[in-house]
Design a protein around this motif. Structure first.
Motif, PDB file in Angstrom:
ATOM      1  N   ARG A  84       0.806  -1.223   0.000  1.00  0.00           N
ATOM      2  CA  ARG A  84       0.000   0.000   0.000  1.00  0.00           C
ATOM      3  C   ARG A  84       0.843   1.280   0.000  1.00  0.00           C
ATOM      4  O   ARG A  84       0.482   2.256  -0.668  1.00  0.00           O
ATOM      5  CB  ARG A  84      -0.985  -0.011   1.165  1.00  0.00           C
ATOM      6  CG  ARG A  84      -0.370  -0.082   2.547  1.00  0.00           C
ATOM      7  CD  ARG A  84      -1.465  -0.219   3.602  1.00  0.00           C
ATOM      8  NE  ARG A  84      -2.193  -1.463   3.421  1.00  0.00           N
ATOM      9  CZ  ARG A  84      -3.326  -1.758   4.069  1.00  0.00           C
ATOM     10  NH1 ARG A  84      -3.847  -0.879   4.904  1.00  0.00           N
ATOM     11  NH2 ARG A  84      -3.935  -2.908   3.882  1.00  0.00           N
ATOM     12  N   LEU A  85       1.969   1.293   0.709  1.00  0.00           N
ATOM     13  CA  LEU A  85       2.829   2.475   0.686  1.00  0.00           C
ATOM     14  C   LEU A  85       3.492   2.647  -0.680  1.00  0.00           C
ATOM     15  O   LEU A  85       3.651   3.770  -1.174  1.00  0.00           O
ATOM     16  CB  LEU A  85       3.894   2.376   1.774  1.00  0.00           C
ATOM     17  CG  LEU A  85       3.513   2.886   3.169  1.00  0.00           C
ATOM     18  CD1 LEU A  85       4.656   2.658   4.151  1.00  0.00           C
ATOM     19  CD2 LEU A  85       3.136   4.352   3.143  1.00  0.00           C
ATOM     20  N   VAL A  86       3.875   1.531  -1.290  1.00  0.00           N
ATOM     21  CA  VAL A  86       4.493   1.570  -2.616  1.00  0.00           C
ATOM     22  C   VAL A  86       3.516   2.118  -3.641  1.00  0.00           C
ATOM     23  O   VAL A  86       3.865   2.964  -4.471  1.00  0.00           O
ATOM     24  CB  VAL A  86       4.989   0.172  -3.022  1.00  0.00           C
ATOM     25  CG1 VAL A  86       5.408   0.147  -4.492  1.00  0.00           C
ATOM     26  CG2 VAL A  86       6.161  -0.254  -2.138  1.00  0.00           C
ATOM     27  N   PHE A  87       2.274   1.663  -3.603  1.00  0.00           N
ATOM     28  CA  PHE A  87       1.270   2.136  -4.554  1.00  0.00           C
ATOM     29  C   PHE A  87       1.016   3.634  -4.393  1.00  0.00           C
ATOM     30  O   PHE A  87       0.888   4.363  -5.380  1.00  0.00           O
ATOM     31  CB  PHE A  87      -0.039   1.362  -4.376  1.00  0.00           C
ATOM     32  CG  PHE A  87       0.077  -0.096  -4.699  1.00  0.00           C
ATOM     33  CD1 PHE A  87       0.781  -0.530  -5.810  1.00  0.00           C
ATOM     34  CD2 PHE A  87      -0.515  -1.055  -3.887  1.00  0.00           C
ATOM     35  CE1 PHE A  87       0.890  -1.874  -6.113  1.00  0.00           C
ATOM     36  CE2 PHE A  87      -0.421  -2.404  -4.184  1.00  0.00           C
ATOM     37  CZ  PHE A  87       0.287  -2.811  -5.299  1.00  0.00           C
ATOM     38  N   ALA A  88       0.955   4.089  -3.136  1.00  0.00           N
ATOM     39  CA  ALA A  88       0.710   5.503  -2.892  1.00  0.00           C
ATOM     40  C   ALA A  88       1.882   6.353  -3.381  1.00  0.00           C
ATOM     41  O   ALA A  88       1.688   7.406  -4.006  1.00  0.00           O
ATOM     42  CB  ALA A  88       0.467   5.744  -1.404  1.00  0.00           C
ATOM     43  N   ALA A  89       3.110   5.909  -3.111  1.00  0.00           N
ATOM     44  CA  ALA A  89       4.288   6.675  -3.523  1.00  0.00           C
ATOM     45  C   ALA A  89       4.461   6.669  -5.041  1.00  0.00           C
ATOM     46  O   ALA A  89       4.872   7.672  -5.636  1.00  0.00           O
ATOM     47  CB  ALA A  89       5.536   6.114  -2.850  1.00  0.00           C
ATOM     48  N   MET A 122      -4.054  -3.213 -11.134  1.00  0.00           N
ATOM     49  CA  MET A 122      -4.205  -1.761 -11.131  1.00  0.00           C
ATOM     50  C   MET A 122      -3.549  -1.114 -12.355  1.00  0.00           C
ATOM     51  O   MET A 122      -3.691   0.094 -12.562  1.00  0.00           O
ATOM     52  CB  MET A 122      -3.610  -1.161  -9.848  1.00  0.00           C
ATOM     53  CG  MET A 122      -4.323  -1.586  -8.577  1.00  0.00           C
ATOM     54  SD  MET A 122      -3.469  -1.011  -7.068  1.00  0.00           S
ATOM     55  CE  MET A 122      -3.642   0.771  -7.242  1.00  0.00           C
ATOM     56  N   GLY A 123      -2.831  -1.918 -13.143  1.00  0.00           N
ATOM     57  CA  GLY A 123      -2.185  -1.385 -14.335  1.00  0.00           C
ATOM     58  C   GLY A 123      -0.947  -0.560 -14.050  1.00  0.00           C
ATOM     59  O   GLY A 123      -0.582   0.313 -14.847  1.00  0.00           O
ATOM     60  N   ILE A 124      -0.276  -0.815 -12.929  1.00  0.00           N
ATOM     61  CA  ILE A 124       0.925  -0.058 -12.564  1.00  0.00           C
ATOM     62  C   ILE A 124       2.151  -0.772 -13.128  1.00  0.00           C
ATOM     63  O   ILE A 124       2.389  -1.942 -12.816  1.00  0.00           O
ATOM     64  CB  ILE A 124       1.054   0.069 -11.034  1.00  0.00           C
ATOM     65  CG1 ILE A 124      -0.179   0.761 -10.459  1.00  0.00           C
ATOM     66  CG2 ILE A 124       2.322   0.827 -10.660  1.00  0.00           C
ATOM     67  CD1 ILE A 124      -0.198   0.815  -8.947  1.00  0.00           C
ATOM     68  N   PRO A 125       2.938  -0.119 -13.958  1.00  0.00           N
ATOM     69  CA  PRO A 125       4.109  -0.772 -14.550  1.00  0.00           C
ATOM     70  C   PRO A 125       5.200  -1.021 -13.508  1.00  0.00           C
ATOM     71  O   PRO A 125       5.269  -0.344 -12.472  1.00  0.00           O
ATOM     72  CB  PRO A 125       4.580   0.228 -15.609  1.00  0.00           C
ATOM     73  CG  PRO A 125       4.093   1.555 -15.117  1.00  0.00           C
ATOM     74  CD  PRO A 125       2.790   1.288 -14.416  1.00  0.00           C
ATOM     75  N   THR A 126       6.060  -1.991 -13.785  1.00  0.00           N
ATOM     76  CA  THR A 126       7.141  -2.324 -12.851  1.00  0.00           C
ATOM     77  C   THR A 126       8.170  -1.206 -12.741  1.00  0.00           C
ATOM     78  O   THR A 126       8.942  -1.172 -11.771  1.00  0.00           O
ATOM     79  CB  THR A 126       7.841  -3.617 -13.294  1.00  0.00           C
ATOM     80  OG1 THR A 126       8.286  -3.464 -14.657  1.00  0.00           O
ATOM     81  CG2 THR A 126       6.886  -4.800 -13.206  1.00  0.00           C
ATOM     82  N   THR A 127       8.196  -0.301 -13.704  1.00  0.00           N
ATOM     83  CA  THR A 127       9.102   0.842 -13.600  1.00  0.00           C
ATOM     84  C   THR A 127       8.665   1.808 -12.500  1.00  0.00           C
ATOM     85  O   THR A 127       9.468   2.598 -12.003  1.00  0.00           O
ATOM     86  CB  THR A 127       9.175   1.601 -14.939  1.00  0.00           C
ATOM     87  OG1 THR A 127       7.837   1.933 -15.361  1.00  0.00           O
ATOM     88  CG2 THR A 127       9.837   0.731 -16.003  1.00  0.00           C
ATOM     89  N   SER A 128       7.391   1.736 -12.130  1.00  0.00           N
ATOM     90  CA  SER A 128       6.869   2.610 -11.069  1.00  0.00           C
ATOM     91  C   SER A 128       6.747   1.891  -9.731  1.00  0.00           C
ATOM     92  O   SER A 128       6.954   2.499  -8.676  1.00  0.00           O
ATOM     93  CB  SER A 128       5.498   3.170 -11.475  1.00  0.00           C
ATOM     94  OG  SER A 128       5.591   3.973 -12.625  1.00  0.00           O
ATOM     95  N   ALA A 129       6.373   0.611  -9.764  1.00  0.00           N
ATOM     96  CA  ALA A 129       6.199  -0.162  -8.537  1.00  0.00           C
ATOM     97  C   ALA A 129       6.700  -1.584  -8.764  1.00  0.00           C
ATOM     98  O   ALA A 129       6.113  -2.331  -9.553  1.00  0.00           O
ATOM     99  CB  ALA A 129       4.736  -0.168  -8.109  1.00  0.00           C
ATOM    100  N   ARG A 130       7.767  -1.896  -8.085  1.00  0.00           N
ATOM    101  CA  ARG A 130       8.375  -3.222  -8.230  1.00  0.00           C
ATOM    102  C   ARG A 130       8.452  -3.874  -6.856  1.00  0.00           C
ATOM    103  O   ARG A 130       8.830  -3.229  -5.869  1.00  0.00           O
ATOM    104  CB  ARG A 130       9.776  -3.070  -8.824  1.00  0.00           C
ATOM    105  CG  ARG A 130      10.485  -4.369  -9.136  1.00  0.00           C
ATOM    106  CD  ARG A 130      11.770  -4.075  -9.908  1.00  0.00           C
ATOM    107  NE  ARG A 130      12.746  -3.395  -9.088  1.00  0.00           N
ATOM    108  CZ  ARG A 130      13.802  -3.992  -8.514  1.00  0.00           C
ATOM    109  NH1 ARG A 130      14.003  -5.279  -8.683  1.00  0.00           N
ATOM    110  NH2 ARG A 130      14.646  -3.298  -7.778  1.00  0.00           N
TER     111      ARG A 130
END
Length: 244
Positions: free
Chosen positions: A125-130, A157-165
Motif C-alpha cells: 500500500r505504501l508503494v502504490f501511494a508513492a 491496477m495497471g501499474i508498470p514495474t518501472t513505477s512499482a516493483r
C-alpha cells in the motif's frame, strides 16, 4: 498405622519411578508438538515475519552461554535449538499501514523525487501511494505470500514495474545506496540496528521516513500526525552531523 504409612510412601515412590522412565518420551513428544505449533504459527498466523540476521546484533558466542544448561536427554538439543532461534532472532510481524499513516508519509515525501525503497512492504500500500506521486518504488518483502499478492494487485491496477516493483528479498542483505528515499514501518527493537545500516549505505541527500516508531538517536527534520499514525522524516546529512 506406621506400616500403612510406609506402604503408601513406597507405592508413591514406585509410581514416581515409573513415570520418570516415561519422561524422555513425553519430553520428545512435547518438543515435537511445540515445534509444530511454532512453525504453523509463524507461517500462517503471522505470515509477514521478517528476521534480522543474527550477525547484525548477536554473536555466535552469545549462544554458547546456553550450552552448560543443556540436559542429557537426547531430545533437548532440538528444543534448545528452537528456543535459541526465538531468543536470538528479532522478529517483526506484518502490520499494514493505516490510511492516515500512509497520508502522513506522502506529506513527508512532498517535494522529493527519485527512487524509493519500502522496507518490509507487506501488501504494497505504501508503494502504490508513492508510485502515484511519481516515485520509482521498490518494495522489499521477505514473505513470498505478501510479495505475490502485491505483484498481482499491481498488475490488476495497471501499474508498470518501472513505477512499482516488488522483490522477494531480504533488505538486510541488500545495499540501499542507490535509493534517495526510504520508508520504514518496523518494530522498535530493530530500529537501532537499521539506523546503523542506513548510515553506512545512504547518501547525504537521502531521506528516511519512519512510521509509528522513530529512530531515537536521530534528529527529525519533520513529522506528521499523532499517536499510532505519526511518521518522522530524517535527512541523512543532518543525521551524520548530529553523530559527529
Amino acid at each position: 498405622m506406621e506400616d500403612s504409612v510406609e506402604v503408601i510412601l513406597q507405592d508413591s515412590r514406585s509410581r514416581f519411578s515409573d513415570h520418570s522412565h516415561d519422561k524422555p518420551i513425553f519430553t520428545a513428544a512435547s518438543g515435537a508438538l511445540l515445534m509444530s505449533f511454532y512453525g504453523l504459527w509463524s507461517i500462517f498466523a503471522l505470515p509477514g515475519f521478517r528476521k534480522v540476521p543474527i550477525n547484525l546484533k548477536y554473536s555466535i558466542v552469545d549462544k554458547a552461554c546456553f550450552a552448560p544448561a543443556l540436559p542429557s536427554s537426547p531430545c533437548f538439543p532440538y528444543l534448545m535449538s528452537l528456543v535459541i532461534n526465538v531468543i536470538c532472532t528479532v522478529q517483526v510481524p506484518y502490520l499494514p499501514s493505516s490510511g492516515m499513516q500512509t497520508q502522513n508519509v506522502m506529506r513527508l515525501l512532498q517535494g522529493r523525487a527519485g527512487c524509493l525503497a519500502d522496507l518490509g512492504s507487506g501488501d504494497g500500500r505504501l508503494v502504490f501511494a508513492a508510485s502515484s506521486l511519481g516515485f520509482q518504488c521498490t518494495g522489499f518483502e521477505i514473505n513470498s505470500i505478501l510479495t505475490g499478492y502485491a505483484r498481482v494487485k499491481a498488475r490488476w491496477m495497471g501499474i508498470p514495474t518501472t513505477s512499482a516493483r516488488f522483490v522477494n528479498e531480504d533488505f538486510w542483505k541488500t545495499n540501499l545506496a542507490g535509493y534517495k528515499n526510504v520508508t520504514v514501518f518496523l518494530a522498535p527493537g530493530v530500529m537501532e540496528v537499521l539506523g546503523r545500516k542506513l548510515e553506512e549505505e545512504l547518501e547525504d541527500d537521502a531521506r528516511v521516513i519512519a512510521c509509528r516508531f522513530p529512530f531515537s538517536d536521530w534528529p527529525a527534520a519533520a513529522s506528521e500526525g499523532k499517536g499510532l499514525d505519526q511518521a518522522w522524516a530524517y535527512d541523512m546529512a543532518d543525521v551524520r552531523k548530529s553523530s559527529t
